[in-house]
Design a protein around this motif. Structure first.
Motif, PDB file in Angstrom:
ATOM      1  N   SER A   5       0.983  -1.138  -0.122  1.00  0.00           N
ATOM      2  CA  SER A   5      -0.010  -0.121   0.022  1.00  0.00           C
ATOM      3  C   SER A   5       0.706   1.425   0.045  1.00  0.00           C
ATOM      4  CB  SER A   5      -0.916  -0.067   1.092  1.00  0.00           C
ATOM      5  OG  SER A   5      -1.551   1.248   1.290  1.00  0.00           O
ATOM      6  N   LEU A   6       0.642   2.312  -0.887  1.00  0.00           N
ATOM      7  CA  LEU A   6       1.357   3.498  -0.915  1.00  0.00           C
ATOM      8  C   LEU A   6       0.170   4.594  -1.087  1.00  0.00           C
ATOM      9  CD1 LEU A   6       3.991   2.431  -3.841  1.00  0.00           C
ATOM     10  CD2 LEU A   6       4.517   2.805  -1.371  1.00  0.00           C
ATOM     11  N   PRO A   7       0.635   5.854  -0.429  1.00  0.00           N
ATOM     12  CA  PRO A   7      -0.166   6.810  -0.501  1.00  0.00           C
ATOM     13  C   PRO A   7      -0.145   7.389  -2.053  1.00  0.00           C
ATOM     14  CG  PRO A   7       1.946   7.493   0.453  1.00  0.00           C
ATOM     15  CD  PRO A   7       1.606   5.916   0.361  1.00  0.00           C
ATOM     16  N   VAL A   8      -1.134   7.883  -2.660  1.00  0.00           N
ATOM     17  CA  VAL A   8      -1.128   8.339  -4.026  1.00  0.00           C
ATOM     18  C   VAL A   8      -0.212   9.637  -4.128  1.00  0.00           C
ATOM     19  CG1 VAL A   8      -3.709   7.501  -4.516  1.00  0.00           C
ATOM     20  CG2 VAL A   8      -3.328   9.872  -3.682  1.00  0.00           C
ATOM     21  N   GLU A  13      -3.618  -0.677   8.682  1.00  0.00           N
ATOM     22  CA  GLU A  13      -2.038  -0.214   8.764  1.00  0.00           C
ATOM     23  C   GLU A  13      -1.867   1.152   7.840  1.00  0.00           C
ATOM     24  OE1 GLU A  13       2.039  -0.093  10.014  1.00  0.00           O
ATOM     25  OE2 GLU A  13       0.253  -0.984  10.869  1.00  0.00           O
ATOM     26  N   THR A  14      -2.565   1.043   6.743  1.00  0.00           N
ATOM     27  CA  THR A  14      -2.625   2.527   5.769  1.00  0.00           C
ATOM     28  C   THR A  14      -2.937   3.598   6.590  1.00  0.00           C
ATOM     29  OG1 THR A  14      -2.846   1.053   3.894  1.00  0.00           O
ATOM     30  CG2 THR A  14      -3.398   3.354   3.717  1.00  0.00           C
ATOM     31  N   VAL A  15      -3.948   3.284   7.428  1.00  0.00           N
ATOM     32  CA  VAL A  15      -4.509   4.535   7.996  1.00  0.00           C
ATOM     33  C   VAL A  15      -3.470   5.099   9.054  1.00  0.00           C
ATOM     34  CG1 VAL A  15      -6.509   5.281   9.605  1.00  0.00           C
ATOM     35  CG2 VAL A  15      -7.081   3.586   7.841  1.00  0.00           C
ATOM     36  N   LEU A  16      -2.858   3.921   9.819  1.00  0.00           N
ATOM     37  CA  LEU A  16      -2.000   4.208  11.040  1.00  0.00           C
ATOM     38  C   LEU A  16      -0.939   4.780  10.463  1.00  0.00           C
ATOM     39  CD1 LEU A  16      -2.174   1.067  13.163  1.00  0.00           C
ATOM     40  CD2 LEU A  16      -3.136   3.433  13.791  1.00  0.00           C
ATOM     41  N   ARG A  17      -0.351   4.500   9.199  1.00  0.00           N
ATOM     42  CA  ARG A  17       0.852   4.986   8.736  1.00  0.00           C
ATOM     43  C   ARG A  17       0.871   6.262   7.909  1.00  0.00           C
ATOM     44  NH1 ARG A  17       5.164   1.783   6.884  1.00  0.00           N
ATOM     45  NH2 ARG A  17       4.518   0.297   8.252  1.00  0.00           N
ATOM     46  N   TYR A  18      -0.321   6.417   7.117  1.00  0.00           N
ATOM     47  CA  TYR A  18      -0.228   7.478   6.238  1.00  0.00           C
ATOM     48  C   TYR A  18      -1.395   8.703   6.578  1.00  0.00           C
ATOM     49  CZ  TYR A  18       1.944   4.110   3.144  1.00  0.00           C
ATOM     50  OH  TYR A  18       2.633   2.953   2.667  1.00  0.00           O
ATOM     51  N   GLY A  19      -2.358   8.158   7.637  1.00  0.00           N
ATOM     52  CA  GLY A  19      -3.241   9.071   8.326  1.00  0.00           C
ATOM     53  C   GLY A  19      -4.220   9.645   7.315  1.00  0.00           C
ATOM     54  N   PRO A  47      -6.809  12.557   5.194  1.00  0.00           N
ATOM     55  CA  PRO A  47      -7.879  11.821   4.678  1.00  0.00           C
ATOM     56  C   PRO A  47      -7.135  10.531   4.002  1.00  0.00           C
ATOM     57  CG  PRO A  47      -7.288  13.715   3.538  1.00  0.00           C
ATOM     58  CD  PRO A  47      -6.667  14.025   4.699  1.00  0.00           C
ATOM     59  N   LEU A  48      -7.703   9.520   3.812  1.00  0.00           N
ATOM     60  CA  LEU A  48      -6.935   8.404   3.235  1.00  0.00           C
ATOM     61  C   LEU A  48      -7.239   8.429   1.703  1.00  0.00           C
ATOM     62  CD1 LEU A  48      -6.305   5.789   4.503  1.00  0.00           C
ATOM     63  CD2 LEU A  48      -8.583   4.843   4.401  1.00  0.00           C
ATOM     64  N   ASN A  49      -6.155   8.486   1.363  1.00  0.00           N
ATOM     65  CA  ASN A  49      -6.037   8.063  -0.315  1.00  0.00           C
ATOM     66  C   ASN A  49      -4.655   7.355  -0.557  1.00  0.00           C
ATOM     67  OD1 ASN A  49      -6.448   8.825  -2.976  1.00  0.00           O
ATOM     68  ND2 ASN A  49      -5.850  10.994  -3.062  1.00  0.00           N
ATOM     69  N   PHE A  50      -4.925   6.194  -0.993  1.00  0.00           N
ATOM     70  CA  PHE A  50      -3.924   5.323  -1.224  1.00  0.00           C
ATOM     71  C   PHE A  50      -4.131   4.298  -2.297  1.00  0.00           C
ATOM     72  CE2 PHE A  50      -6.825   2.859   1.217  1.00  0.00           C
ATOM     73  CZ  PHE A  50      -6.644   1.433   0.936  1.00  0.00           C
ATOM     74  N   VAL A  51      -3.033   3.554  -2.935  1.00  0.00           N
ATOM     75  CA  VAL A  51      -3.271   2.690  -4.042  1.00  0.00           C
ATOM     76  C   VAL A  51      -2.768   1.289  -3.332  1.00  0.00           C
ATOM     77  CG1 VAL A  51      -1.251   3.328  -5.015  1.00  0.00           C
ATOM     78  CG2 VAL A  51      -2.868   1.830  -6.113  1.00  0.00           C
ATOM     79  N   CYS A  52      -3.264   0.287  -3.426  1.00  0.00           N
ATOM     80  CA  CYS A  52      -2.755  -1.224  -3.195  1.00  0.00           C
ATOM     81  C   CYS A  52      -2.480  -2.049  -4.290  1.00  0.00           C
ATOM     82  CB  CYS A  52      -3.865  -1.709  -2.227  1.00  0.00           C
ATOM     83  SG  CYS A  52      -3.296  -3.197  -1.398  1.00  0.00           S
ATOM     84  N   GLY A  53      -1.361  -2.684  -4.442  1.00  0.00           N
ATOM     85  CA  GLY A  53      -1.131  -3.443  -5.231  1.00  0.00           C
ATOM     86  C   GLY A  53      -0.608  -4.934  -4.943  1.00  0.00           C
ATOM     87  N   LEU A  54      -1.189  -6.007  -5.667  1.00  0.00           N
ATOM     88  CA  LEU A  54      -0.501  -7.267  -5.611  1.00  0.00           C
ATOM     89  C   LEU A  54       0.602  -7.587  -6.413  1.00  0.00           C
ATOM     90  CD1 LEU A  54      -1.348 -10.074  -4.004  1.00  0.00           C
ATOM     91  CD2 LEU A  54      -2.540 -10.402  -6.303  1.00  0.00           C
ATOM     92  N   VAL A  55       1.788  -7.911  -5.611  1.00  0.00           N
ATOM     93  CA  VAL A  55       2.942  -8.314  -6.216  1.00  0.00           C
ATOM     94  C   VAL A  55       3.212  -9.779  -6.268  1.00  0.00           C
ATOM     95  CG1 VAL A  55       5.462  -7.860  -6.202  1.00  0.00           C
ATOM     96  CG2 VAL A  55       4.016  -5.900  -5.483  1.00  0.00           C
ATOM     97  N   ARG A  56       3.326 -10.332  -7.615  1.00  0.00           N
ATOM     98  CA  ARG A  56       3.536 -11.745  -7.419  1.00  0.00           C
ATOM     99  C   ARG A  56       5.097 -11.867  -7.900  1.00  0.00           C
ATOM    100  NH1 ARG A  56       4.387 -15.972 -11.074  1.00  0.00           N
ATOM    101  NH2 ARG A  56       3.137 -17.706 -11.018  1.00  0.00           N
ATOM    102  N   THR A  57       5.658 -12.778  -7.061  1.00  0.00           N
ATOM    103  CA  THR A  57       7.150 -12.940  -7.097  1.00  0.00           C
ATOM    104  C   THR A  57       7.397 -14.219  -6.572  1.00  0.00           C
ATOM    105  OG1 THR A  57       9.413 -12.016  -6.415  1.00  0.00           O
ATOM    106  CG2 THR A  57       7.446 -11.797  -4.731  1.00  0.00           C
ATOM    107  N   THR A  58       8.716 -14.557  -6.426  1.00  0.00           N
ATOM    108  CA  THR A  58       9.139 -15.817  -5.835  1.00  0.00           C
ATOM    109  C   THR A  58       9.970 -15.523  -4.428  1.00  0.00           C
ATOM    110  OG1 THR A  58      11.306 -15.815  -6.618  1.00  0.00           O
ATOM    111  CG2 THR A  58       9.531 -16.644  -8.227  1.00  0.00           C
ATOM    112  N   PRO A  59      10.039 -16.508  -3.900  1.00  0.00           N
ATOM    113  CA  PRO A  59      10.847 -16.383  -2.304  1.00  0.00           C
ATOM    114  C   PRO A  59      12.082 -15.847  -2.770  1.00  0.00           C
ATOM    115  CG  PRO A  59       9.379 -18.335  -2.343  1.00  0.00           C
ATOM    116  CD  PRO A  59       9.233 -17.907  -3.767  1.00  0.00           C
TER     117      PRO A  59
END
Length: 394
Positions: free
Chosen positions: A11-14, A310-316, A318-330
């Motif tokens: 999750s990242l703030p926009v 965690e996004t609310v706690l971290r970025y505060g 008003p809430l404005n964020f984007v969430c991405g699913l990263v597919r990778t390997t160990p």
């Protein structure tokens, strides 16, 4: 799903994009991860009702525990499927689906189930609902598989009685009633399975093993590759001593009472238990398939809640964020995290700095302790400047 697949929910703030655009922020995330470390898909998380800061910190802790609990349940259900399918990886993979599609496909097309988990409900209520659901799945699977294992054990015992050696198998179709002394107040016939290598020792010693053994009463009943079965008559008064002495001599006394129709009863019981085992096997397999999918769904919803809180706690706000699913390997996950750390270290404030060569460095443990006290620590107690949770669905 390949066992070599690992996922990151990031999750990242926009504000990481110059225009505060969700699409540009997701593109920035893709660029930070880089294609050689993994692929990034959008992961949609709705907005939930937010309570007090203290409540959010407590809920972050509850969700961390529930996350671990969900992962454990998914693993236990998977182990149960592996057991019932005797380790056949192909068949196991066929059963591990979520809404009749592969788990990875479910993740990439994830949408919050607003019917099952209403977003207008308080966060605490949703967490409690998910906890009860996962606990119920765990209990149902445990109960059904315990039942199956018990029936399987009973069937194996009955089958051994039909196919084992003379020391273990049923004697109903081996011992004729005419060999047994029945309805006597004084005499009793004992059936002794003697290893074939020591039958001479038995025949030489049985008459003097205890008092009151009927001389020359040993009759060979049957023999197989390992044992010879003898019938020996003694006075009842010394039956217990005789059996005890036989065991000391490594001869196996068989507990057998002739019963009219006993052979037929055993055959019917074996048939009944075999049918019951097949029936419960099917029930356990269907439950395992359903439970695996449902536990994965619950787990992903818990992860989505973790990211949100965690996004609310971290970025505060008003809430404005984007969430991405990263597919990778160990193997590549560490490199992907390193890329993200380097790109978004500025989000961590004083928790991150740079060395003389410009490489990102994490600050001292006192800063991490402060972050942990504030509820901002990620998995494994390792602080990152952005919200990130790693997981594998096996």
């Amino acid at each position: 799903m390949s066992k070599a697949t690992r996922f990151l929910l990031v999750s990242l703030p926009v504000s990481v994009s110059p225009t505060n655009s969700h699409d540009e922020a997701l593109t920035a995330l893709r660029s930070a991860v880089t294609t050689d470390c993994g692929t990034v898909s959008p992961f949609s998380i709705p907005e939930f009702k937010i309570g007090t800061l203290d409540a959010l910190v407590q809920q972050a802790d509850e969700l961390a525990k529930l996350d671990a609990g969900c992962e454990a349940v998914v693993g236990k259900v998977g182990d149960s499927l592996r057991t019932i399918l005797e380790g056949d990886d192909g068949k196991i993979a066929q059963q591990k689906t979520v809404n009749d599609k592969p788990a990875e496909q479910y993740l990439k097309s994830f949408h919050w189930n607003k019917v099952k988990y209403r977003v207008d409900k308080p966060l605490g209520e949703m967490i409690e609902t998910l906890h009860k659901e996962v606990t119920s799945i765990d209990n149902q699977v445990k109960e059904k598989y315990n039942s199956y294992n018990q029936i399987k054990t009973n069937l194996a015992t009955l089958q051994r009685k039909q196919t084992g050696n003379l020391a273990t198998k049923s004697l109903s179709n081996i011992v004729p009633p005419s060999l047994l002394v029945q309805d006597s107040d004084y005499l009793e016939t004992h059936l002794i399975a003697v290893p074939r290598t020591i039958t001479k020792d038995f025949l030489r010693a049985y008459e003097t093993l205890t008092p009151m053994v009927v001389p020359r009463s040993a009759v060979q009943v049957a023999t197989d590759d390992e044992f010879t079965l003898y019938a020996v008559t003694t006075f009842k008064k010394y039956s217990h001593d005789f059996i005890h002495k036989c065991r000391e001599s490594k001869w196996t006394p068989r507990d057998f009472k002739y019963k009219e129709g006993g052979k037929e009863e055993e055959s019917k019981e074996l048939e009944r238990v075999a049918k019951e085992e097949k029936k419960v096997w099917g029930e356990a397999l269907r439950l395992g398939r359903t439970a695996w999918g449902e536990s994965v769904m619950a787990w992903v919803h818990v992860l989505a809640l973790r990211v949100f809180v965690e996004t609310v706690l971290r970025y505060g706000l008003p809430l404005n964020f984007v969430c991405g699913l990263v597919r990778t390997t160990p193997k590549l996950a560490k490199k992907a995290r390193s890329n993200l750390d380097r790109t978004y270290s500025y989000l961590g404030g004083n928790a991150f700095g740079r060395d003389k060569k410009g490489r990102v460095t994490k600050d001292d443990s006192s800063t991490s302790a402060d972050m942990q006290a504030a509820g901002h620590m990620g998995d494994g107690g390792d602080y990152s400047p952005y919200v990130c949770y790693e997981f594998e669905i096996l």
